[in-house]
Scaffold this motif. Structure first.
Motif, PDB file in Angstrom:
ATOM      1  N   GLU A 191       0.814  -1.222   0.000  1.00 57.20           N
ATOM      2  CA  GLU A 191       0.000   0.000   0.000  1.00 57.20           C
ATOM      3  C   GLU A 191       0.844   1.266   0.000  1.00 57.20           C
ATOM      4  N   GLU A 192       1.943   1.273   0.752  1.00 58.69           N
ATOM      5  CA  GLU A 192       2.750   2.484   0.866  1.00 58.69           C
ATOM      6  C   GLU A 192       3.481   2.818  -0.431  1.00 58.69           C
ATOM      7  N   ALA A 193       3.479   1.878  -1.384  1.00 65.45           N
ATOM      8  CA  ALA A 193       4.099   2.160  -2.679  1.00 65.45           C
ATOM      9  C   ALA A 193       3.267   3.141  -3.488  1.00 65.45           C
ATOM     10  N   ILE A 194       2.014   3.314  -3.114  1.00 64.15           N
ATOM     11  CA  ILE A 194       1.125   4.210  -3.850  1.00 64.15           C
ATOM     12  C   ILE A 194       1.488   5.666  -3.601  1.00 64.15           C
ATOM     13  N   PHE A 195       1.776   6.005  -2.347  1.00 65.08           N
ATOM     14  CA  PHE A 195       1.859   7.405  -1.959  1.00 65.08           C
ATOM     15  C   PHE A 195       2.982   8.202  -2.625  1.00 65.08           C
ATOM     16  N   PRO A 196       4.205   7.657  -2.799  1.00 66.01           N
ATOM     17  CA  PRO A 196       5.253   8.468  -3.435  1.00 66.01           C
ATOM     18  C   PRO A 196       4.920   8.910  -4.865  1.00 66.01           C
ATOM     19  N   VAL A 197       4.136   8.119  -5.589  1.00 67.06           N
ATOM     20  CA  VAL A 197       3.866   8.454  -6.995  1.00 67.06           C
ATOM     21  C   VAL A 197       2.487   9.070  -7.209  1.00 67.06           C
ATOM     22  N   LYS A 198       1.616   8.963  -6.205  1.00 70.38           N
ATOM     23  CA  LYS A 198       0.251   9.452  -6.374  1.00 70.38           C
ATOM     24  C   LYS A 198       0.218  10.956  -6.636  1.00 70.38           C
ATOM     25  N   GLU A 199       0.945  11.719  -5.828  1.00 71.35           N
ATOM     26  CA  GLU A 199       0.918  13.174  -5.964  1.00 71.35           C
ATOM     27  C   GLU A 199       1.428  13.624  -7.326  1.00 71.35           C
ATOM     28  N   ALA A 200       2.397  12.908  -7.859  1.00 66.22           N
ATOM     29  CA  ALA A 200       2.955  13.266  -9.166  1.00 66.22           C
ATOM     30  C   ALA A 200       2.139  12.676 -10.323  1.00 66.22           C
ATOM     31  N   ASN A 201       1.091  11.910  -9.987  1.00 67.77           N
ATOM     32  CA  ASN A 201       0.244  11.247 -10.984  1.00 67.77           C
ATOM     33  C   ASN A 201       1.061  10.370 -11.935  1.00 67.77           C
ATOM     34  N   ILE A 202       2.087   9.730 -11.381  1.00 70.14           N
ATOM     35  CA  ILE A 202       2.885   8.785 -12.169  1.00 70.14           C
ATOM     36  C   ILE A 202       2.158   7.443 -12.176  1.00 70.14           C
ATOM     37  N   PRO A 203       1.844   6.887 -13.331  1.00 59.34           N
ATOM     38  CA  PRO A 203       1.120   5.615 -13.353  1.00 59.34           C
ATOM     39  C   PRO A 203       1.979   4.444 -12.883  1.00 59.34           C
ATOM     40  N   ILE A 204       1.346   3.535 -12.146  1.00 61.12           N
ATOM     41  CA  ILE A 204       1.966   2.260 -11.790  1.00 61.12           C
ATOM     42  C   ILE A 204       1.365   1.205 -12.712  1.00 61.12           C
ATOM     43  N   HIS A 205       2.221   0.444 -13.362  1.00 66.74           N
ATOM     44  CA  HIS A 205       1.743  -0.600 -14.275  1.00 66.74           C
ATOM     45  C   HIS A 205       2.086  -1.958 -13.672  1.00 66.74           C
ATOM     46  N   ILE A 206       1.068  -2.699 -13.243  1.00 69.67           N
ATOM     47  CA  ILE A 206       1.270  -4.038 -12.686  1.00 69.67           C
ATOM     48  C   ILE A 206       1.328  -5.037 -13.836  1.00 69.67           C
ATOM     49  N   LEU A 207       2.421  -5.800 -13.907  1.00 67.08           N
ATOM     50  CA  LEU A 207       2.646  -6.723 -15.024  1.00 67.08           C
ATOM     51  C   LEU A 207       3.126  -8.074 -14.511  1.00 67.08           C
ATOM     52  N   ASN A 208       2.997  -9.094 -15.361  1.00 73.28           N
ATOM     53  CA  ASN A 208       3.320 -10.469 -14.992  1.00 73.28           C
ATOM     54  C   ASN A 208       4.609 -10.907 -15.686  1.00 73.28           C
ATOM     55  N   THR A 209       5.637 -11.188 -14.892  1.00 75.28           N
ATOM     56  CA  THR A 209       6.928 -11.617 -15.441  1.00 75.28           C
ATOM     57  C   THR A 209       6.791 -12.893 -16.266  1.00 75.28           C
ATOM     58  N   ASN A 210       5.879 -13.763 -15.863  1.00 81.55           N
ATOM     59  CA  ASN A 210       5.703 -15.040 -16.558  1.00 81.55           C
ATOM     60  C   ASN A 210       4.785 -14.932 -17.772  1.00 81.55           C
ATOM     61  N   ARG A 211       4.064 -13.820 -17.880  1.00 80.36           N
ATOM     62  CA  ARG A 211       3.188 -13.574 -19.032  1.00 80.36           C
ATOM     63  C   ARG A 211       3.316 -12.101 -19.446  1.00 80.36           C
ATOM     64  N   PRO A 212       4.501 -11.728 -19.954  1.00 80.04           N
ATOM     65  CA  PRO A 212       4.739 -10.311 -20.270  1.00 80.04           C
ATOM     66  C   PRO A 212       3.829  -9.769 -21.365  1.00 80.04           C
ATOM     67  N   GLN A 213       3.187 -10.666 -22.110  1.00 85.18           N
ATOM     68  CA  GLN A 213       2.277 -10.227 -23.168  1.00 85.18           C
ATOM     69  C   GLN A 213       0.941  -9.730 -22.635  1.00 85.18           C
ATOM     70  N   ASP A 214       0.613 -10.044 -21.367  1.00 78.73           N
ATOM     71  CA  ASP A 214      -0.661  -9.618 -20.791  1.00 78.73           C
ATOM     72  C   ASP A 214      -0.666  -8.109 -20.570  1.00 78.73           C
ATOM     73  N   ALA A 215      -1.850  -7.506 -20.682  1.00 74.96           N
ATOM     74  CA  ALA A 215      -1.970  -6.051 -20.586  1.00 74.96           C
ATOM     75  C   ALA A 215      -1.681  -5.524 -19.186  1.00 74.96           C
ATOM     76  N   GLY A 216      -1.996  -6.319 -18.163  1.00 71.14           N
ATOM     77  CA  GLY A 216      -1.778  -5.870 -16.795  1.00 71.14           C
ATOM     78  C   GLY A 216      -2.787  -4.816 -16.374  1.00 71.14           C
ATOM     79  N   THR A 217      -2.477  -4.141 -15.268  1.00 67.35           N
ATOM     80  CA  THR A 217      -3.351  -3.098 -14.725  1.00 67.35           C
ATOM     81  C   THR A 217      -2.570  -1.804 -14.562  1.00 67.35           C
TER      82      THR A 217
END
Length: 440
Positions: free
Chosen positions: A245-271
């Motif tokens: 959860e605390e990983a959200i706060f440093p980037v939230k104010e700067a509106n930097i997107p976090i892209h969640i991706l799967n190392t085993n399925r790099p072709q997936d779009a993620g979130t």
């Protein structure tokens, strides 16, 4: 384009996982700076390196021979090194680490999983190695010194075109290693993204982002392709957790997107997690999450509304027992306090006795086996009738609602139901807002 790329423990658990990481990193020149966790489990019966390091520290504290635990740790790193044909003389560093074990504190010991992993990954990628201890600076109150950290990081970027950075720790104000909470590698990646004003923070793990509901309850739920930080906060609080959860706060104010991706399925779009975006969600809701095993204390007193401070006095009693409150649904002369059952079960009767003695309510009773389910979505406030649709669908399926709470920002509707109806409730809500919408 600059991407901060963080790989979790499952992504660096073995030599074969290292190879996947290299393919991902080398496929995009924007992935200049890589953050790694300590190696995680290779299979269900395996150990996480960080768990072994905590065990190693416990042996040290109790003066028990720790050689067997150390050999497990050492062999994991040597296995990765040898399978990849690396030259890093990591066995010498590992042996020196074990020799000096009694001169180290716990933070330094448990941080070595990330440290040694980053050393190996740097050689494997052909990148520089930058030690987090020299860059991330904590103040005396354990908050991040953003200016000092940014200055040190900028200097390293001028020195190295690409580098690998260990997650989970930094340097304290007195020069010692200081660690984040477990899962802190996610926080490290977010710190780098904020300090370097990255275009995106990629968080690579073993899942392809968030799903709209728990796949153990709903069969093949839809993927959440875009979610705001606010929506994620609501879902994470109710148990839908992929990153710290605390990983959200440093980037939230700067509106930097976090892209969640799967190392085993790099072709997936993620979130993609971003507070402000132009994505149009086809559904009224973004996701559903829930937790079980709550307890409700119902308190009624005639003319309570005329008595100043009544609720505050009850909350003070709970505070004295260190009980965190989840929700407080209220009426004119009554209210309920919803708490986690495991937090209160040892002190419940003492608390009830104090409330009776000090506040003299006309009625007080408890209800156990409550489950809380949150339906989350920023679109809900713009679509009239969403609450009615939700409550109507539960009623039509004979699910009794024992509690309702809605946030003031109108992105979350939480209902309390009996534990026996927990999974049914999630399925009904999903079918109402997703399955039927897809069919119409």
């Amino acid at each position: 384009m600059l991407k901060i790329t963080k790989f979790g423990g499952s992504s660096v658990a073995s030599a074969s996982q290292f190879k996947k990481v290299k393919e991902i990193v080398m496929s995009d020149p924007a992935r200049k700076y890589v953050v790694v966790s300590a190696p995680g489990k290779r299979n269900g019966n395996d150990n996480k390196i960080t768990d072994l390091l905590y065990l190693l520290d416990a042996h040290r504290q109790y003066h028990v021979d720790a050689s067997n635990v150390f050999n497990l740790i050492k062999n994991r790193f040597l296995e990765i090194k040898n399978e990849l044909g690396l030259k890093q003389p990591i066995e010498k560093e590992l042996d020196r680490f074990y020799t000096n074990l009694n001169q180290m504190n716990q933070a330094e010991i448990v941080s070595r999983g990330e440290y040694f992993c980053a050393k190996l990954m740097a050689e494997y990628l052909g990148y520089g190695f930058v030690d987090a201890k020299d860059i991330i600076r904590f103040r005396l109150d354990k908050t991040i010194d953003w200016q000092a950290t940014t200055n040190k990081l900028t200097a390293k970027c001028a020195q190295y075109k690409n580098f690998v950075f260990p997650g989970f720790y930094g340097g304290s104000a007195n020069g010692q290693i200081q660690i984040f909470p477990r899962g802190g590698g996610d926080i490290t990646g977010a710190i780098l993204a904020r300090c370097l004003n990255a275009d995106v923070y990629e968080n690579w793990t073993d899942v392809s982002g968030f799903l709209m509901a728990d796949p153990r309850i709903v069969k093949d739920p839809e993927q959440i392709t875009h979610i705001t930080y606010s929506e994620l906060r609501e879902l994470s609080y109710m148990g839908a957790s992929v990153l710290h959860e605390e990983a959200i706060f440093p980037v939230k104010e700067a509106n930097i997107p976090i892209h969640i991706l799967n190392t085993n399925r790099p072709q997936d779009a993620g979130t993609i997690i971003q507070e402000h975006n132009n994505y149009v969600n086809p559904y009224a809701i973004t996701g559903i999450a829930g937790k079980t095993d709550f307890l409700s204390i119902y308190i009624y007193k005639k003319h309570m509304s005329n008595e100043i401070g009544f609720i505050r006095k009850v909350l003070s009693i709970l505070e004295a027992y260190h009980i965190s409150v989840e929700h407080i649904p209220s009426g004119i002369d009554s209210f309920s306090i919803v708490v986690s059952k495991k937090d209160i079960e040892d002190s419940l009767y003492e608390i009830l006795a104090r409330i009776k003695t000090e506040l003299k309510p006309d009625e007080i009773k408890t209800q156990e086996d409550i489950s809380l389910i949150s339906t989350v979505g920023k679109n809900m406030s713009d679509k009239p009738g969403t609450s009615g649709k939700l409550f109507g669908s539960l009623g039509a399926n004979n699910i009794n609602i024992v509690m309702i709470a809605q946030g003031s920002d109108e992105i979350n509707i939480t209902v309390g139901v009996k534990k026996k109806d927990f999974e049914k409730t999630i399925q009904v809500i999903y079918d109402t807002f997703v399955t039927k919408e897809k069919q119409s």
